[in-house]
Design an enzyme around this catalytic site. Structure first.
Site, PDB file in Angstrom:
ATOM      1  N   GLY A  28      45.810 -23.387 -11.793  1.00 38.71           N
ATOM      2  CA  GLY A  28      45.855 -22.592 -13.019  1.00 38.71           C
ATOM      3  C   GLY A  28      47.125 -21.767 -13.038  1.00 38.71           C
ATOM      4  N   SER A  29      47.096 -20.675 -13.776  1.00 40.70           N
ATOM      5  CA  SER A  29      48.305 -19.871 -13.934  1.00 40.70           C
ATOM      6  C   SER A  29      48.571 -19.024 -12.695  1.00 40.70           C
ATOM      7  CB  SER A  29      48.154 -18.971 -15.161  1.00 40.70           C
ATOM      8  OG  SER A  29      47.094 -18.074 -14.932  1.00 40.70           O
ATOM      9  N   THR A  44      46.441 -15.734 -12.718  1.00 33.70           N
ATOM     10  CA  THR A  44      45.062 -15.887 -12.234  1.00 33.70           C
ATOM     11  C   THR A  44      45.053 -16.222 -10.744  1.00 33.70           C
ATOM     12  OG1 THR A  44      44.548 -16.772 -14.416  1.00 33.70           O
ATOM     13  CG2 THR A  44      42.834 -16.944 -12.763  1.00 33.70           C
ATOM     14  N   GLY A  45      46.025 -17.013 -10.296  1.00 31.27           N
ATOM     15  CA  GLY A  45      46.098 -17.384  -8.881  1.00 31.27           C
ATOM     16  C   GLY A  45      46.152 -16.148  -7.985  1.00 31.27           C
ATOM     17  N   GLU A  58      47.533 -24.000  -6.796  1.00 31.77           N
ATOM     18  CA  GLU A  58      48.482 -24.847  -7.547  1.00 31.77           C
ATOM     19  C   GLU A  58      48.732 -24.143  -8.870  1.00 31.77           C
ATOM     20  OE1 GLU A  58      49.958 -27.450  -6.449  1.00 31.77           O
ATOM     21  OE2 GLU A  58      48.708 -28.416  -4.935  1.00 31.77           O
TER      22      GLU A  58
HETATM   23  P1  NAD Z   1      44.073 -20.082 -16.045  1.00 31.93           P
HETATM   24  O1  NAD Z   1      44.658 -19.479 -14.828  1.00 31.93           O
HETATM   25  O2  NAD Z   1      43.855 -19.224 -17.236  1.00 31.93           O
HETATM   26  O3  NAD Z   1      42.639 -20.724 -15.722  1.00 31.93           O
HETATM   27  C1  NAD Z   1      42.448 -21.693 -14.725  1.00 31.93           C
HETATM   28  C2  NAD Z   1      41.008 -21.678 -14.260  1.00 31.93           C
HETATM   29  O4  NAD Z   1      40.739 -20.419 -13.633  1.00 31.93           O
HETATM   30  C3  NAD Z   1      39.967 -21.815 -15.364  1.00 31.93           C
HETATM   31  O5  NAD Z   1      38.908 -22.624 -14.883  1.00 31.93           O
HETATM   32  C4  NAD Z   1      39.495 -20.383 -15.562  1.00 31.93           C
HETATM   33  O6  NAD Z   1      38.175 -20.296 -16.072  1.00 31.93           O
HETATM   34  C5  NAD Z   1      39.544 -19.856 -14.147  1.00 31.93           C
HETATM   35  N1  NAD Z   1      39.675 -18.384 -14.017  1.00 31.93           N
HETATM   36  C6  NAD Z   1      40.169 -17.499 -14.920  1.00 31.93           C
HETATM   37  N2  NAD Z   1      40.145 -16.253 -14.410  1.00 31.93           N
HETATM   38  C7  NAD Z   1      39.640 -16.352 -13.150  1.00 31.93           C
HETATM   39  C8  NAD Z   1      39.390 -15.411 -12.102  1.00 31.93           C
HETATM   40  N3  NAD Z   1      39.667 -14.114 -12.244  1.00 31.93           N
HETATM   41  N4  NAD Z   1      38.867 -15.854 -10.946  1.00 31.93           N
HETATM   42  C9  NAD Z   1      38.611 -17.181 -10.772  1.00 31.93           C
HETATM   43  N5  NAD Z   1      38.824 -18.117 -11.722  1.00 31.93           N
HETATM   44  C10 NAD Z   1      39.338 -17.708 -12.905  1.00 31.93           C
HETATM   45  O7  NAD Z   1      45.006 -21.328 -16.381  1.00 31.93           O
HETATM   46  P2  NAD Z   1      44.926 -22.289 -17.643  1.00 31.93           P
HETATM   47  O8  NAD Z   1      45.438 -21.526 -18.821  1.00 31.93           O
HETATM   48  O9  NAD Z   1      43.595 -22.935 -17.700  1.00 31.93           O
HETATM   49  O10 NAD Z   1      45.998 -23.430 -17.228  1.00 31.93           O
HETATM   50  C11 NAD Z   1      47.365 -23.323 -17.480  1.00 31.93           C
HETATM   51  C12 NAD Z   1      48.133 -22.907 -16.232  1.00 31.93           C
HETATM   52  O11 NAD Z   1      47.805 -23.770 -15.144  1.00 31.93           O
HETATM   53  C13 NAD Z   1      49.643 -23.031 -16.397  1.00 31.93           C
HETATM   54  O12 NAD Z   1      50.271 -21.905 -15.829  1.00 31.93           O
HETATM   55  C14 NAD Z   1      49.996 -24.281 -15.596  1.00 31.93           C
HETATM   56  O13 NAD Z   1      51.334 -24.343 -15.153  1.00 31.93           O
HETATM   57  C15 NAD Z   1      49.001 -24.205 -14.495  1.00 31.93           C
HETATM   58  N6  NAD Z   1      48.771 -25.524 -13.877  1.00 31.93           N
HETATM   59  C16 NAD Z   1      49.234 -25.742 -12.623  1.00 31.93           C
HETATM   60  C17 NAD Z   1      49.086 -26.994 -12.038  1.00 31.93           C
HETATM   61  C18 NAD Z   1      49.578 -27.268 -10.654  1.00 31.93           C
HETATM   62  O14 NAD Z   1      49.120 -28.230 -10.058  1.00 31.93           O
HETATM   63  N7  NAD Z   1      50.481 -26.474 -10.094  1.00 31.93           N
HETATM   64  C19 NAD Z   1      48.436 -28.013 -12.747  1.00 31.93           C
HETATM   65  C20 NAD Z   1      47.970 -27.751 -14.019  1.00 31.93           C
HETATM   66  C21 NAD Z   1      48.138 -26.495 -14.580  1.00 31.93           C
END
Ligand code: NAD
Length: 479
Positions: free
Chosen positions: A228-229, A232-233, A250
């Site tokens: 994810g982002s 959030t990571g 990731e």
């Molecule tokens: P996001 O971080 O908003 O959400 C990702 C996941 O995390 C979702 O399932 C969400 O419900 C969960 N989440 C949200 N808050 C959380 C918390 N506090 N604790 C635990 N889980 C939580 O990301 P997104 O908007 O769904 O995806 C887009 C982002 O993901 C972009 O920044 C993109 O570059 C990144 N991404 C990275 C990769 C990689 O492999 N490096 C691949 C795909 C997407």
């Protein structure tokens, strides 16, 4: 008891806990991003659902971790075979929930199924460090325990599998948590997985914004694999630190592509725009900024603009569409903010922008000619179809500018002078670096980010290791 044949119904989406479909009192739904219409209802898991899933996962771990690797690999292969008959259903579902064109959805489903088979070929045998009369020292890779896969909304089929497959191959159990925006493929995949894995080995929970934090904080969970982002990571890592859970992160990217002056302009422009606008720019590894050598800049810009103007944007179900809508209203609004300060001349270059008169979250592919180097568009992850073009002339200067970011996911160099390209590529700070291509992944090569693009990696032996603890076993031969 395994879930019966009713599986094939692609209209009913539930949690899977301990081998059974499990509903919740409250439900929510995603939105079809091409039409704005609601998709089917899905569960909103409660803390009790989390407790039940963790307990089942812990129980299943006791026996699954003892199953020989060859049997676990066979279960993955059987799961891959079991998914094949539903590939078309999954592709349609993926377009319905995510928005991508059906041809790309079909490709994602095939990549996911292949990834199950590729992972099944991997293994982490014991390493004998010493074998003498007195003793034997063995390094072992042991499973960690209950894992959680937290998945974003851009690749809701393949990214679930990228977590599930290495987790269970190495003897862990896993709870999949799909994105609330795109829960459908993940829930269905896990439902079907029950035919191939014992209860509790592979489970899925869908929910609202509190589900992720419940999971990352839970003391019964030993490993979080998060995609994810970066924002959030960091929250995931902070929460996991309380119990020292293992984490693989990731995260986001701001991939630079450096275009040298000796490229075939038309061909390179077409490829680069494809890697910039594929999935409407919603790919962690999409090209997110271009540095084009100033000697060819005007010609390259013209060729890229011509290609971009011809990109077919529309509903993923329409024939010949290359770019679907943005996946959700939040992302749509976010990407629109990257257009702030853009002039009508800049928009005209590619007929970029959006049209509010139609339903769906559509933004046309847009190239922005030379925005300020310190602008948000040139520095922050846009994750949408708007691409900044910048120029360069000095090699060391462009390397420094490409590296001047906290992101480090991917980067590419485009040149027919392979010495120059390799020299530049070797100095780029990113987990994956390509020459004359971008976004290419191989199941044997690790995929992960430098700097704030991640910690750890997925794919290949290195990815598998992230699902294990290291154990050094000292066997002294006389008591
Ligand atoms: P996001 O971080 O908003 O959400 C990702 C996941 O995390 C979702 O399932 C969400 O419900 C969960 N989440 C949200 N808050 C959380 C918390 N506090 N604790 C635990 N889980 C939580 O990301 P997104 O908007 O769904 O995806 C887009 C982002 O993901 C972009 O920044 C993109 O570059 C990144 N991404 C990275 C990769 C990689 O492999 N490096 C691949 C795909 C997407």
């Amino acid at each position: 008891m395994a879930i019966p044949e009713q599986f094939a119904v692609f209209e009913d989406f539930q949690n899977t806990i301990n081998g059974r479909k499990s509903s919740t009192a409250e439900t929510r739904h995603g939105i079809n991003p091409a039409t704005g219409k609601p998709n089917p209802e899905v569960p909103i898991s409660t803390e009790t659902d989390v407790e039940n899933a963790v307990a089942a996962s812990q129980e299943a771990f006791k026996t699954w971790s003892e199953v020989p690797l060859s049997e676990r690999a066979n279960a993955l292969r059987a799961f891959a075979d079991g998914l094949e008959p539903y590939a078309e259903d999954f592709a349609k579902l993926l377009t319905q929930e995510q928005g991508k064109p059906l041809s790309f959805a079909t490709g994602e489903v095939q990549i996911g199924i292949k990834s199950l088979r590729d992972t099944a070929e991997l293994s982490l045998p014991d390493e004998i460090i010493e074998e003498s009369d007195a003793r034997k020292i063995v390094v072992r890779y042991t499973p960690i325990g209950v894992g959680v896969g937290i998945v974003p909304w851009n690749f809701p089929f393949s990214l679930n599998i990228q977590k599930l497959a290495p987790a269970v191959l190495t003897g862990n159990t896993i709870i999949i948590k799909p994105s609330p925006f795109t829960p459908y493929c993940g829930l269905k995949l896990v439902e079907l997985a029950q035919r191939f894995f014992p209860p509790g080995v592979v489970q899925a929970l869908s929910g609202g914004d509190n589900l992720g934090p419940w999971l990352t904080a839970h003391p019964g969970i030993e490993k979080i694999s998060f995609t994810g982002s970066s924002v959030t990571g960091k929250k995931v890592m902070e929460s996991a630190s309380k119990t020292l859970k293992r984490v693989t992160l990731e995260l986001g990217g701001k991939d630079a592509a450096i275009v040298c002056k000796d490229v075939n302009i038309e061909a390179a422009a077409a490829k680069l725009m494809t890697y910039g606008f594929i999935n409407s720019g919603q790919v962690c590894l999409a090209i997110k900024r271009l540095y084009v050598h100033e000697d060819i800049y005007e010609k390259f810009l013209a060729a890229a603009a011509k290609f971009t103007k011809n990109i077919n944007v529309g509903a993923g179900t329409d024939e010949g569409v290359f770019m679907g809508p943005l996946q959700n209203s939040m992302q749509y609004e976010k990407v629109k903010t990257f257009f702030e300060g853009v002039t009508p001349e800049q928009l005209n270059l590619t007929n970029g922008g959006w049209d509010e008169s139609k339903p769906g979250y559509f933004i046309r592919p847009t190239i922005i000619d030379r925005p300020a180097e310190d602008s948000r568009l040139a520095t922050a992850e846009q994750f949408g179809p708007i691409l900044p073009f910048l120029t360069w002339k000095d090699e060391s200067d462009v390397i420094a500018r490409a590296n001047a970011t906290r992101m480090g996911l991917g980067a590419s160099v485009w040149s027919n002078d392979l010495d120059q390209a390799a020299r530049i590529a070797s100095k780029l700070q990113a987990g994956s670096v390509w020459v004359n291509t971008h976004m290419e992944l191989d199941p044997r090569a690790p995929f992960g980010g430098h700097k704030e693009s991640g910690i750890g990696c997925e794919l290949g032996i290195h990815g598998l290791k992230g699902w294990t603890n290291l154990q050094s076993l000292y066997l002294n031969k006389s008591a």
